[in-house]
Design a protein around this motif. Sequence first.
Motif, PDB file in Angstrom:
ATOM      1  N   PRO A   1      -6.978  13.784   8.690  1.00 21.39           N
ATOM      2  CA  PRO A   1      -7.943  12.094   9.221  1.00 21.39           C
ATOM      3  C   PRO A   1      -8.797  11.934   8.846  1.00 21.39           C
ATOM      4  O   PRO A   1      -8.763  10.532   8.649  1.00 21.39           O
ATOM      5  CB  PRO A   1      -8.275  13.349  10.702  1.00 21.39           C
ATOM      6  CG  PRO A   1      -7.403  14.062  10.728  1.00 21.39           C
ATOM      7  CD  PRO A   1      -5.991  14.907   9.931  1.00 21.39           C
ATOM      8  N   SER A   2      -8.695  12.580   7.626  1.00 18.21           N
ATOM      9  CA  SER A   2     -10.101  11.970   6.773  1.00 18.21           C
ATOM     10  C   SER A   2      -9.692  10.454   6.339  1.00 18.21           C
ATOM     11  O   SER A   2      -9.840  10.326   5.641  1.00 18.21           O
ATOM     12  CB  SER A   2     -10.131  13.073   5.637  1.00 18.21           C
ATOM     13  OG  SER A   2      -9.227  13.660   4.576  1.00 18.21           O
ATOM     14  N   VAL A   3      -7.421  10.445   6.625  1.00 15.98           N
ATOM     15  CA  VAL A   3      -6.982   8.971   5.280  1.00 15.98           C
ATOM     16  C   VAL A   3      -8.022   7.870   6.700  1.00 15.98           C
ATOM     17  O   VAL A   3      -7.373   8.149   7.868  1.00 15.98           O
ATOM     18  CB  VAL A   3      -5.786   9.123   5.218  1.00 15.98           C
ATOM     19  CG1 VAL A   3      -4.819   7.690   5.377  1.00 15.98           C
ATOM     20  CG2 VAL A   3      -5.415  10.316   4.404  1.00 15.98           C
ATOM     21  N   ASP A   4      -8.539   6.797   5.788  1.00 17.23           N
ATOM     22  CA  ASP A   4      -9.185   5.980   7.140  1.00 17.23           C
ATOM     23  C   ASP A   4      -8.218   4.556   6.870  1.00 17.23           C
ATOM     24  O   ASP A   4      -8.147   4.223   5.390  1.00 17.23           O
ATOM     25  CB  ASP A   4     -10.405   5.672   6.698  1.00 17.23           C
ATOM     26  CG  ASP A   4     -11.027   4.472   7.565  1.00 17.23           C
ATOM     27  OD1 ASP A   4     -10.649   2.974   6.999  1.00 17.23           O
ATOM     28  OD2 ASP A   4     -11.514   4.879   8.405  1.00 17.23           O
ATOM     29  N   ALA A   5      -7.208   4.053   7.933  1.00 16.45           N
ATOM     30  CA  ALA A   5      -6.521   3.180   7.333  1.00 16.45           C
ATOM     31  C   ALA A   5      -7.255   1.763   6.874  1.00 16.45           C
ATOM     32  O   ALA A   5      -6.402   1.468   5.939  1.00 16.45           O
ATOM     33  CB  ALA A   5      -5.510   3.311   8.798  1.00 16.45           C
ATOM     34  N   ASN A   6      -8.157   1.753   6.641  1.00 16.31           N
ATOM     35  CA  ASN A   6      -8.782   0.301   6.374  1.00 16.31           C
ATOM     36  C   ASN A   6      -9.102   0.383   5.277  1.00 16.31           C
ATOM     37  O   ASN A   6      -9.270  -0.967   4.528  1.00 16.31           O
ATOM     38  CB  ASN A   6      -9.870  -0.661   7.456  1.00 16.31           C
ATOM     39  CG  ASN A   6     -11.128  -1.334   7.114  1.00 16.31           C
ATOM     40  OD1 ASN A   6      -9.674  -2.418   7.308  1.00 16.31           O
ATOM     41  ND2 ASN A   6     -12.299  -1.935   7.037  1.00 16.31           N
ATOM     42  N   GLU A   7      -9.807   1.587   5.300  1.00 14.56           N
ATOM     43  CA  GLU A   7     -10.397   2.150   3.168  1.00 14.56           C
ATOM     44  C   GLU A   7      -8.874   2.188   2.741  1.00 14.56           C
ATOM     45  O   GLU A   7      -8.938   1.430   1.506  1.00 14.56           O
ATOM     46  CB  GLU A   7     -11.565   3.323   3.092  1.00 14.56           C
ATOM     47  CG  GLU A   7     -12.396   3.249   4.454  1.00 14.56           C
ATOM     48  CD  GLU A   7     -13.519   4.529   4.623  1.00 14.56           C
ATOM     49  OE1 GLU A   7     -12.923   5.252   3.691  1.00 14.56           O
ATOM     50  OE2 GLU A   7     -14.342   4.323   4.440  1.00 14.56           O
ATOM     51  N   GLU A   8      -8.004   2.597   3.384  1.00 10.45           N
ATOM     52  CA  GLU A   8      -6.574   2.560   2.103  1.00 10.45           C
ATOM     53  C   GLU A   8      -6.374   1.318   2.234  1.00 10.45           C
ATOM     54  O   GLU A   8      -5.777   1.593   0.627  1.00 10.45           O
ATOM     55  CB  GLU A   8      -6.288   3.952   3.079  1.00 10.45           C
ATOM     56  CG  GLU A   8      -4.559   3.873   2.637  1.00 10.45           C
ATOM     57  CD  GLU A   8      -3.735   4.531   2.677  1.00 10.45           C
ATOM     58  OE1 GLU A   8      -2.649   5.358   2.259  1.00 10.45           O
ATOM     59  OE2 GLU A   8      -3.654   4.327   3.906  1.00 10.45           O
ATOM     60  N   TYR A   9      -6.029   0.200   3.141  1.00 10.34           N
ATOM     61  CA  TYR A   9      -5.723  -0.766   2.689  1.00 10.34           C
ATOM     62  C   TYR A   9      -6.528  -2.127   1.751  1.00 10.34           C
ATOM     63  O   TYR A   9      -5.597  -2.407   0.746  1.00 10.34           O
ATOM     64  CB  TYR A   9      -5.588  -1.777   4.194  1.00 10.34           C
ATOM     65  CG  TYR A   9      -5.530  -2.893   4.034  1.00 10.34           C
ATOM     66  CD1 TYR A   9      -4.377  -3.605   3.557  1.00 10.34           C
ATOM     67  CD2 TYR A   9      -6.560  -3.967   4.076  1.00 10.34           C
ATOM     68  CE1 TYR A   9      -4.168  -4.731   2.659  1.00 10.34           C
ATOM     69  CE2 TYR A   9      -6.851  -5.521   4.175  1.00 10.34           C
ATOM     70  CZ  TYR A   9      -5.129  -6.368   3.219  1.00 10.34           C
ATOM     71  OH  TYR A   9      -5.071  -7.335   3.140  1.00 10.34           O
ATOM     72  N   HIS A  10      -7.673  -1.832   1.960  1.00 16.00           N
ATOM     73  CA  HIS A  10      -8.305  -2.087   1.173  1.00 16.00           C
ATOM     74  C   HIS A  10      -8.178  -1.959  -0.272  1.00 16.00           C
ATOM     75  O   HIS A  10      -8.026  -2.477  -1.549  1.00 16.00           O
ATOM     76  CB  HIS A  10     -10.070  -2.380   1.667  1.00 16.00           C
ATOM     77  CG  HIS A  10     -10.120  -3.237   2.571  1.00 16.00           C
ATOM     78  ND1 HIS A  10     -10.138  -5.160   2.344  1.00 16.00           N
ATOM     79  CD2 HIS A  10     -10.136  -2.918   3.974  1.00 16.00           C
ATOM     80  CE1 HIS A  10     -10.859  -5.231   3.519  1.00 16.00           C
ATOM     81  NE2 HIS A  10     -10.423  -4.726   4.287  1.00 16.00           N
TER      82      HIS A  10
END
Length: 286
Positions: free
Chosen positions: A174-183
């Motif tokens: 759950p610690s993987v944030d999709a938006n942060e990962e994308y940016h």
Amino acid sequence: RDIDFPPSSAVSDAGLLPRRLGVFPFDLSDALVVGQSKDLHLYEPRFHQLFDAAMEDHAGMVGMGLIAPSGIVSTVPLAQIETYTRLEAGIFATIRVVGRCSIVDLLDNFGKDGVPRPYLLVECTERADRIEAADVEKMDLTADAIENGFLELSRLEHKLGRETGGDVEKRGPPSVDANEEYHAAKTLALEASEHEGFVVRGEGAWVAKEEGDTRRSLHTLTAISWAALSTSGGKCGDKLMALDCEDLLERLHMALGILKERKKEVVAKLALAGLSLEDNENEEEN
């Protein structure tokens, strides 16, 4: 990378002359797109020779030869050796994909001195996106949808993880944030694609942003198309199709379609858990 693969942003429809490139063999599942990197441990003598040739003759550039049951895939991710360390156990290196090539010819297995060459050397041409000037507005709107889509996906994934107490996705914690990962992927793709080539066709071709122009540059649009495929949701088959695609608008649509499918999966999980798509605060306001 100027020696063997000069910046190709000014490439014409005639393309670039074929250039030689050493190729490391990889499984199809190892396919990477522009901006992504891979750590290598080279312990076989033949790969040491390939590495040395890349550093000495090809400005640190290598190809990722993707091996299919029928042979090597003709589209090759073009990678740059970023860092390396030589130890007794071998060479430890990090490569990052900065472009794509098409194999023109497989060269014979003999070097200049007639000594057998134990690694694959190919002639290839660097590939460039073909862009219709009339599509720039459509590309910018699609990029808007991608960036807003990752923001929404992040919200839904966090809601799912928060409400169910379980993993947001089987792909990661759950610690993987999709938006942060994308940016983060976008930043890497911007750096890696700095010299990636493109050809703009049509009247009023627009390449770089002018003062007061709010549209994204073609460089940024290119980076977005790769970044959307570089996240944990990017699948091997999608990456292979993207690598072979020379239409930037089509690749942006491809990335948006993949993002929508990923969102559908999360929405379905929320429905199974009996949860709404809106945050609790919004629900209370309504």
